[in-house]
Design a protein around this motif. Structure first.
Motif, PDB file in Angstrom:
ATOM      1  N   LYS A  23       0.684  -1.030  -0.342  1.00  0.00           N
ATOM      2  CA  LYS A  23      -0.507  -0.091   0.069  1.00  0.00           C
ATOM      3  C   LYS A  23       0.841   1.407   0.316  1.00  0.00           C
ATOM      4  N   LYS A  24       2.321   1.097   0.591  1.00  0.00           N
ATOM      5  CA  LYS A  24       2.868   2.453   0.830  1.00  0.00           C
ATOM      6  C   LYS A  24       3.394   2.827  -1.013  1.00  0.00           C
ATOM      7  N   LEU A  25       3.742   1.446  -1.228  1.00  0.00           N
ATOM      8  CA  LEU A  25       4.798   1.529  -2.653  1.00  0.00           C
ATOM      9  C   LEU A  25       3.288   2.155  -3.655  1.00  0.00           C
ATOM     10  N   MET A  26       2.219   1.891  -3.178  1.00  0.00           N
ATOM     11  CA  MET A  26       1.287   2.233  -4.091  1.00  0.00           C
ATOM     12  C   MET A  26       0.629   3.707  -4.068  1.00  0.00           C
ATOM     13  N   ILE A  27       1.095   4.522  -3.220  1.00  0.00           N
ATOM     14  CA  ILE A  27       0.485   4.886  -2.805  1.00  0.00           C
ATOM     15  C   ILE A  27       1.447   5.734  -3.293  1.00  0.00           C
ATOM     16  N   THR A  28       2.705   5.971  -3.468  1.00  0.00           N
ATOM     17  CA  THR A  28       4.145   6.648  -3.899  1.00  0.00           C
ATOM     18  C   THR A  28       4.330   7.232  -5.309  1.00  0.00           C
ATOM     19  N   VAL A  29       4.409   5.294  -5.689  1.00  0.00           N
ATOM     20  CA  VAL A  29       3.707   6.133  -7.866  1.00  0.00           C
ATOM     21  C   VAL A  29       2.521   6.389  -7.771  1.00  0.00           C
ATOM     22  N   ASN A  30       1.033   6.148  -7.103  1.00  0.00           N
ATOM     23  CA  ASN A  30       0.288   6.404  -7.811  1.00  0.00           C
ATOM     24  C   ASN A  30       0.086   7.966  -7.368  1.00  0.00           C
ATOM     25  N   ALA A  31       1.139   8.490  -6.461  1.00  0.00           N
ATOM     26  CA  ALA A  31       1.685  10.535  -6.880  1.00  0.00           C
ATOM     27  C   ALA A  31       2.150  10.886  -7.389  1.00  0.00           C
ATOM     28  N   LEU A  32       3.361   9.898  -7.633  1.00  0.00           N
ATOM     29  CA  LEU A  32       3.628  10.030  -8.915  1.00  0.00           C
ATOM     30  C   LEU A  32       3.694  10.523 -10.279  1.00  0.00           C
ATOM     31  N   ALA A  33       2.617   9.377 -10.314  1.00  0.00           N
ATOM     32  CA  ALA A  33       1.467   9.260 -11.166  1.00  0.00           C
ATOM     33  C   ALA A  33       0.544  10.604 -11.526  1.00  0.00           C
ATOM     34  N   LEU A  34       0.678  11.061 -10.473  1.00  0.00           N
ATOM     35  CA  LEU A  34      -0.278  12.894 -10.369  1.00  0.00           C
ATOM     36  C   LEU A  34      -0.295  13.518 -10.516  1.00  0.00           C
ATOM     37  N   GLY A  35       1.870  13.659  -9.968  1.00  0.00           N
ATOM     38  CA  GLY A  35       2.367  14.914 -10.406  1.00  0.00           C
ATOM     39  C   GLY A  35       2.303  14.704 -12.065  1.00  0.00           C
ATOM     40  N   VAL A  36       2.519  13.511 -12.205  1.00  0.00           N
ATOM     41  CA  VAL A  36       3.192  13.762 -13.553  1.00  0.00           C
ATOM     42  C   VAL A  36       1.598  14.619 -14.004  1.00  0.00           C
ATOM     43  N   MET A  37       0.722  13.767 -14.124  1.00  0.00           N
ATOM     44  CA  MET A  37       0.161  14.129 -14.823  1.00  0.00           C
ATOM     45  C   MET A  37      -0.614  15.584 -14.877  1.00  0.00           C
TER      46      MET A  37
END
Length: 197
Positions: A23-37
């Protein structure tokens, strides 16, 4: 070490990455995705105002057509993204590739053990190949269609946050690593007992 179907003698598990269960890694990757978006939306708006996405100057019917093309295009892109991973997996290993969907994403997986450089090529292939194709499309479509193509490009780059994450992570691993990607998780093996070796 080259891609193989069997784990060579002396190799042990270095790490296991599960972007869905961690879950922690999923949040990190999704936060990265949101930032890129968000960054890409701002950049795109500098070229063509986002209001062109839903303009009705060429008729309400055309606006709805653009929305339908966007939805269809996103689904086609998702399949193309995983097929690109799969084509590269097949190229490097010769092994069958399995495709599927989970509640959060589509995937391509293989039982092969990929060497470091092959796996990084597999991870980055859709970003590069589909990214170039989408840039070309964006350059030739009329302005009212810019955001249709560009939103798919945003999905290409932000949706590949997991691919970018593992590429960065594996780039720091020993040169002899072998990566097995089931599609939903990755196991990394090495002869090295220390990650910094």
């Amino acid at each position: 070490m080259k891609t193989t179907m069997q784990l060579p003698e002396g190799y042990t598990l270095l790490e296991h990455i599960d972007l869905q269960k961690d879950k922690k890694l999923m949040i990190t990757v999704n936060a990265l995705a949101l930032g890129v978006m968000l960054l890409l939306v701002v950049m795109g708006h500098l070229f063509v105002p986002i209001s062109r996405l839903y303009t009705t100057e060429d008729g309400v019917g055309m606006m709805w057509l653009r929305m339908a093309v966007l939805i269809a295009g996103y689904h086609i892109y998702t399949v193309a993204h995983e097929l690109t991973h799969g084509i590269f997996m097949k190229y490097y290993s010769g092994a069958p590739v399995k495709y599927g969907f989970t509640w959060s994403y589509a995937y391509a997986g293989s039982e092969a053990y990929f060497d470091k450089h092959s796996y990084i090529a597999i991870a980055l292939a859709p970003i590069v190949i589909l990214g170039i194709m989408l840039i070309v499309f964006n350059a030739v479509v009329p302005e009212n269609w810019f955001w249709i193509v560009y939103l798919i490009q945003i999905a290409n780059l932000s949706g590949a946050a997991g691919d970018l994450y593992v590429t960065a992570r594996f780039s720091k691993q020993p040169e002899d690593i072998l990566v097995q990607d089931s599609g939903v998780a990755m196991s990394v093996y090495s002869r090295c007992t220390n990650k910094d070796e």
